[in-house]
Design an enzyme around this catalytic site. Structure first.
Site, PDB file in Angstrom:
ATOM      1  N   CYS A   5     -42.468   9.768  24.496  1.00  0.00           N
ATOM      2  CA  CYS A   5     -43.924   9.884  24.582  1.00  0.00           C
ATOM      3  C   CYS A   5     -44.318  11.129  25.387  1.00  0.00           C
ATOM      4  CB  CYS A   5     -44.533   8.670  25.286  1.00  0.00           C
ATOM      5  SG  CYS A   5     -43.844   7.119  24.792  1.00  0.00           S
ATOM      6  N   ASP A   6     -43.608  11.390  26.473  1.00  0.00           N
ATOM      7  CA  ASP A   6     -44.104  12.358  27.450  1.00  0.00           C
ATOM      8  C   ASP A   6     -43.255  13.617  27.616  1.00  0.00           C
ATOM      9  OD1 ASP A   6     -46.149  10.546  27.987  1.00  0.00           O
ATOM     10  OD2 ASP A   6     -44.927   9.460  29.428  1.00  0.00           O
ATOM     11  N   CYS A  60     -41.071   6.704  29.313  1.00  0.00           N
ATOM     12  CA  CYS A  60     -40.861   6.993  27.889  1.00  0.00           C
ATOM     13  C   CYS A  60     -40.739   8.489  27.640  1.00  0.00           C
ATOM     14  CB  CYS A  60     -42.014   6.393  27.090  1.00  0.00           C
ATOM     15  SG  CYS A  60     -41.936   6.835  25.352  1.00  0.00           S
TER      16      CYS A  60
END
Ligand code: NAP
Length: 302
Positions: free
Chosen positions: A135-136, A132
């Site tokens: 997300c990261d 993701c």
């Protein structure tokens, strides 16, 4: 006894909830481990009708949830851990303890990212390996990254990651991309994106965090090491259907096929290996809710 219970809180589940709630069926929606579904891990959604300036994925899901809530959907945070679709009424267990009985069930449990299954991947998941970018990506400012895949997801992730990374290498196993033209063009034109064709990641290197990947060129069979601080896997998804094994009909990849169990309907990525779009998920959520309503009408329960 519930009239309608919905598993999943992505566009399919929430649209089913909006329709079922507006039909006065007081649906219960079980949100799952990733409330809001896959769109909560994406950035700008440019192809959902009605938002000509685009809308952020999490914002779109917030709006859908508020709309479902406004008409009386009841939400339950948690995960469905067991189902019994063989007896009437249908029953579900949430978080291993709470039992719910329902006349109809709409399965909209979505899909999850597929992993490569190579050495180092599980060990370094969350330590430089990710599925993701949204997300990261932030953790990789000023670093070099690898994205694996040649579809829309890979192009989207690679393009997004150039906001943080100094360089993004896209490793693809063929010399042609599967992604749509517009997404391809965007990545191909991006000066920070470098394509490595006809190659696969064979191993992820690093003791505690990712330090690089070992690549194999499928044409020459030669291996080489490429240093990077992170690797993003974007090679597609598997439907979240293991819970229903043996209880509903599925295709070879585990996608739910038909409405072969009375009162059970499916919507979104869990039954769609072909389109997998937010708008098609929403459309099928609407269809499932209408089918559930008709089923209840025929039962004389609504
Ligand atoms: P996808 O279209 O199935 O593409 C998967 C890619 O990963 C392919 O290029 C495939 O290679 C590669 N791949 C698969 N298994 C692999 C393995 N074991 N090792 C190396 N490479 C592997 O999946 P997706 O990109 O996640 O897209 C899924 C759906 O969502 C599509 O319908 C797409 O249009 C949609 N989507 C849309 C958007 C958007 O419109 N904004 C964004 C993301 C996704 P091959 O090409 O050789 O098969």
């Amino acid at each position: 006894m519930r009239n309608v219970t919905i598993i999943g809180s992505g566009p399919a589940g929430l649209t089913a909830a909006i329709y079922a709630a507006r039909a006065n069926l007081s649906p219960l929606l079980i949100e799952g481990l990733q409330a809001g579904g896959q769109l909560t891990t994406t950035t700008e959604v440019e192809n959902y009708p009605g938002f000509h300036h685009a809308i952020m994925g999490p914002e779109l899901m917030k709006e859908m949830r508020a709309q479902a809530e406004r008409f009386g959907t009841e939400f339950l945070a948690g995960e469905v851990t067991a189902v019994d679709l063989k007896h009437s009424p249908l029953s579900l267990t949430v978080n291993g303890e709470e039992r719910i009985e329902t006349r109809t069930l709409i399965i909209a449990s979505g899909a999850s990212a597929i992993q490569l299954g190579v050495l180092g991947e599980s060990r370094l998941m969350g330590h430089g390996v990710s599925t993701c970018a949204t997300c990261d990506g932030y953790f990789f400012r000023g670093k070099e990254l690898v994205v694996v895949g040649g579809g829309d997801s890979a192009m989207e992730e690679a393009t997004f990651l150039t906001k943080f990374a100094t360089r993004v290498f896209v490793v693809h196993r063929r010399d042609k991309l599967r992604a749509s033209k517009i997404m391809q063009d965007r990545a191909l034109k991006n000066e920070k994106v470098t394509f490595i064709w006809n190659s696969v990641v064979e191993e992820i290197l690093g003791k505690e965090v990712v330090t690089g990947v070992r690549l194999r060129n499928l044409q020459t069979d030669q291996t080489s090491d490429l240093s990077c601080a992170g690797m993003f896997v974007a090679i597609g998804h598997n439907p979240n259907t293991s819970l229903f094994a043996g209880q509903t009909e599925m295709d070879a990849k585990g996608y739910i096929l038909t409405k072969n169990v009375p009162g059970v309907f499916a919507a979104g990525d869990v039954q769609d290996s072909r389109y997998r779009q937010a708008v098609t998920a929403a459309g099928s959520g609407c269809m499932a809710a209408m089918d559930a309503e008709r089923y209840l009408e025929a039962l004389g329960a609504h």
